[in-house]
Write an enzyme that holds these catalytic residues in place. Structure first.
Site, short mmCIF file in Angstrom:
data_model
loop_
_atom_site.label_atom_id
_atom_site.label_comp_id
_atom_site.label_asym_id
_atom_site.label_seq_id
_atom_site.Cartn_x
_atom_site.Cartn_y
_atom_site.Cartn_z
N ASP A 1 -47.17 -15.14 37.90
CA ASP A 1 -47.34 -16.53 38.32
C ASP A 1 -47.91 -16.61 39.74
O ASP A 1 -48.78 -17.44 40.03
CB ASP A 1 -46.00 -17.28 38.26
CG ASP A 1 -45.62 -17.69 36.86
OD1 ASP A 1 -46.49 -17.68 35.96
OD2 ASP A 1 -44.44 -18.03 36.65
N HIS B 1 -43.02 -11.27 35.63
CA HIS B 1 -43.70 -12.53 35.28
C HIS B 1 -43.80 -13.45 36.50
O HIS B 1 -44.80 -14.16 36.65
CB HIS B 1 -42.99 -13.26 34.15
CG HIS B 1 -43.77 -14.47 33.71
ND1 HIS B 1 -44.84 -14.39 32.86
CD2 HIS B 1 -43.67 -15.78 34.08
CE1 HIS B 1 -45.38 -15.59 32.71
NE2 HIS B 1 -44.68 -16.45 33.45
N HIS C 1 -43.90 -21.99 41.64
CA HIS C 1 -45.22 -22.61 41.78
C HIS C 1 -45.33 -23.48 43.02
O HIS C 1 -46.34 -23.44 43.74
CB HIS C 1 -45.55 -23.43 40.53
CG HIS C 1 -45.56 -22.63 39.27
ND1 HIS C 1 -46.41 -21.56 39.08
CD2 HIS C 1 -44.84 -22.74 38.13
CE1 HIS C 1 -46.21 -21.05 37.88
NE2 HIS C 1 -45.25 -21.74 37.29
N HIS D 1 -51.41 -18.75 34.12
CA HIS D 1 -51.58 -17.50 33.38
C HIS D 1 -53.05 -17.12 33.23
O HIS D 1 -53.41 -15.95 33.36
CB HIS D 1 -50.93 -17.59 32.00
CG HIS D 1 -49.45 -17.81 32.04
ND1 HIS D 1 -48.69 -18.09 30.92
CD2 HIS D 1 -48.58 -17.81 33.08
CE1 HIS D 1 -47.43 -18.24 31.27
NE2 HIS D 1 -47.34 -18.09 32.58
#
Length: 313
Positions: free
Chosen positions: A243, A239, A266, A81
């Site tokens: 990321d 969101h 991720h 973030h």
């Protein structure tokens, strides 16, 4: 795209709790010299002499968040973030002092970081800004998930997610990204999770700092239980785009091209970045040549790689 490298104009400190540890932690952001890149320093007595560079070559675990690890074994987790805010604000060089092993979650978005950077102000530095220009399509796949970089005149994200729960379903966000778009369309999108996973995470010592103040939570009835509901009708994919921006900020330089992903996360983001940077024919390092004018656009020329870039480490 800025022609010259940028740092912040002054010192900034933000404090909060880690989303997984629940422990209090403070971050202090400091200006840094040209070609420094983004560098973390643990100042909790665990080894400030061993900085942790914000590069994909330093990425360790990618379960639930992105963790950086240096050669001394020091780690900093949940960096995505703050890295997204740094990339969104167009900051190239910064030193970040942190007094714990996890970046504070704050409100579960990048907004507080981004606002703090804007409040501090920015300094244009003498060194030219370098970019990673994508030259050819590069793609990886993992089961039903995939990610790719493609050539594009600008910096573009096309992120698609697909969840069985009807409150999310299949969502896609696509936009050319700049500072204004990041702040308006991405920075406020909250991290999210499911109530059914909470007990399992707690048992594993995770999500101890998670709450409705910093996470978008989907209940057992497949509805959003946060008061006020969603900030965007497609907040979930926004969101995931946040990321991706944070994870790809670990490239060592901003990219010129289009990043696309389907059912990513991720781990896939880091793997895609490694795949790109391991193929020297897939990209080149460029900077702006000469001065801009109203009559002509910027001209990009190939240059040597910056010393802090992961592909020269």
């Amino acid at each position: 795209m800025r022609d010259f490298q940028t740092t912040i104009a002054g010192r900034i400190t933000l404090s909060g709790a880690g989303v997984h540890s629940g422990a209090p932690v403070s971050l202090t952001f400091l200006p840094a010299d040209p070609d420094t890149g983004i560098v973390f320093h643990r100042v909790d007595g665990k080894g400030d002499a061993h900085p942790i560079k914000a590069l994909v070559s330093q990425v360790g675990t990618t379960d639930l968040s992105t963790t950086l690890t240096n050669s001394a074994g020091l780690t900093i987790s949940t960096v995505e973030h703050v890295m997204a805010a740094i990339a969104g604000a167009g900051i190239d060089n910064m030193t970040i002092e942190i007094d714990g092993p996890e970046v504070p979650i704050l409100d579960g978005t990048s907004l507080a970081f981004f606002d703090a950077f804007e409040e501090a102000g920015f300094v244009r530095q003498a060194a030219k800004r370098r970019f990673i220009r994508i030259l050819k399509p590069t793609r990886i796949e993992s089961g039903a998930s995939w990610a790719e970089f493609r050539p594009h005149d600008g910096t573009r994200y096309e992120v698609e997610i697909d969840f069985e729960t009807p409150v999310i379903g299949r969502q896609k966000f696509a936009a050319d990204m700049d500072e204004k778009t990041f702040r308006k369309e991405i920075a406020r999108a909250r991290t999210f999770g499911f109530m059914r996973d909470v007990e399992k995470l707690w048992a594993a010592g995770l999500a101890l700092g998670s709450s409705l103040d910093n996470s978008l939570v989907i209940g057992d009835d497949n509805s959003v239980i946060n008061p006020g509901g969603l900030r965007y009708k497609d907040e979930f994919v926004r969101h995931k785009t946040l990321d991706a921006i944070g994870d790809l900020a670990l490239a060592g330089a901003p990219f010129i091209g289009c990043f696309r992903s389907y059912r990513g996360g991720h781990r896939l983001n880091a793997a895609m970045l490694r795949a790109l940077l391991s193929d020297q024919s897939a990209f080149e390092i460029v900077e702006m040549a000469g001065k801009r004018s109203q009559s002509r656009g910027a001209t990009l020329v190939a240059v040597n790689a910056p010393v802090f870039a992961p592909w020269v480490l």
